[in-house]
Every structure is written in C-alpha cells, then in structure tokens.
Scaffold this active site. Sequence first.
Site, PDB file in Angstrom:
ATOM      1  N   CYS A 120       0.817  -1.213   0.000  1.00  0.00           N
ATOM      2  CA  CYS A 120       0.000   0.000   0.000  1.00  0.00           C
ATOM      3  C   CYS A 120       0.852   1.265   0.000  1.00  0.00           C
ATOM      4  O   CYS A 120       0.382   2.328  -0.409  1.00  0.00           O
ATOM      5  CB  CYS A 120      -0.947  -0.002   1.198  1.00  0.00           C
ATOM      6  SG  CYS A 120      -0.118  -0.068   2.794  1.00  0.00           S
TER       7      CYS A 120
ATOM      8  N   ARG B 242       4.287   1.360  -1.233  1.00  0.00           N
ATOM      9  CA  ARG B 242       5.359   1.419  -2.222  1.00  0.00           C
ATOM     10  C   ARG B 242       5.197   0.326  -3.269  1.00  0.00           C
ATOM     11  O   ARG B 242       4.585  -0.706  -3.034  1.00  0.00           O
ATOM     12  CB  ARG B 242       6.732   1.303  -1.573  1.00  0.00           C
ATOM     13  CG  ARG B 242       7.006  -0.053  -0.978  1.00  0.00           C
ATOM     14  CD  ARG B 242       8.373  -0.095  -0.345  1.00  0.00           C
ATOM     15  NE  ARG B 242       8.495  -1.311   0.446  1.00  0.00           N
ATOM     16  CZ  ARG B 242       9.621  -1.807   0.826  1.00  0.00           C
ATOM     17  NH1 ARG B 242      10.755  -1.215   0.508  1.00  0.00           N
ATOM     18  NH2 ARG B 242       9.667  -2.908   1.535  1.00  0.00           N
TER      19      ARG B 242
END
EC number: 1.2.1.70
Length: 100
Positions: free
Chosen positions: A50, A52
């Site tokens: 969420c 990277r």
Amino acid sequence: MALLTLGINHRTAPVEIRERVAFTPERMAEAFSELRAASGASEAAILSTCNRTELYLAGDDDCAPTVLRWLAGFHELDVADLENVLYVHRDSDAVRHMMR
C-alpha cells in the site's frame, strides 16, 4: 551484471499515483512476465504494497528507461506522471536499498 531498483513510495509519490501503480494479485503473473520480456533482465522481482511499489532487476544492461516506459504503459499512465516521483538505484546502491 547490472542491478537495478526502480520504485515509488509514500515519500516520493502522492497516494493517487501509488494506488494507480500498485500491482493487484490478479495481474501479478501477467506483470511479472511482461516485465521480464520488456526489460530483457535475466532476473526480476516485483514488490507492491500500500505504501510502495518497487521493481528489482538483474541483467546485462541498465534498462531503467525501458522499465519506466513499461511501468507507465502497464498502468495506463504517461511516463511524465512517473518521472518526477520515481527513484532509481543502480548496482551497490540497489543492493543497499533492498537490504535496508
């Protein structure tokens, strides 16, 4: 052998871009296969969370421009949307980044 890491994270890209560049589990196999073919890398890995998305590649050449174009195309973005938020690490810097 050239080692390469390309990525975006919560420090470099706004949430709107991170959401668009995230790889869903349903498309991961397709993405991985396309990435290997487009980059010519002998080895590749995709990390997508969420916060990277990172692509790790090993091959004979520095394929960063090709991978950037592939990443933008896969997610239906303009290359310019990613150029300013993408980080690239090469060789020992790529290894250092990955191990951190």
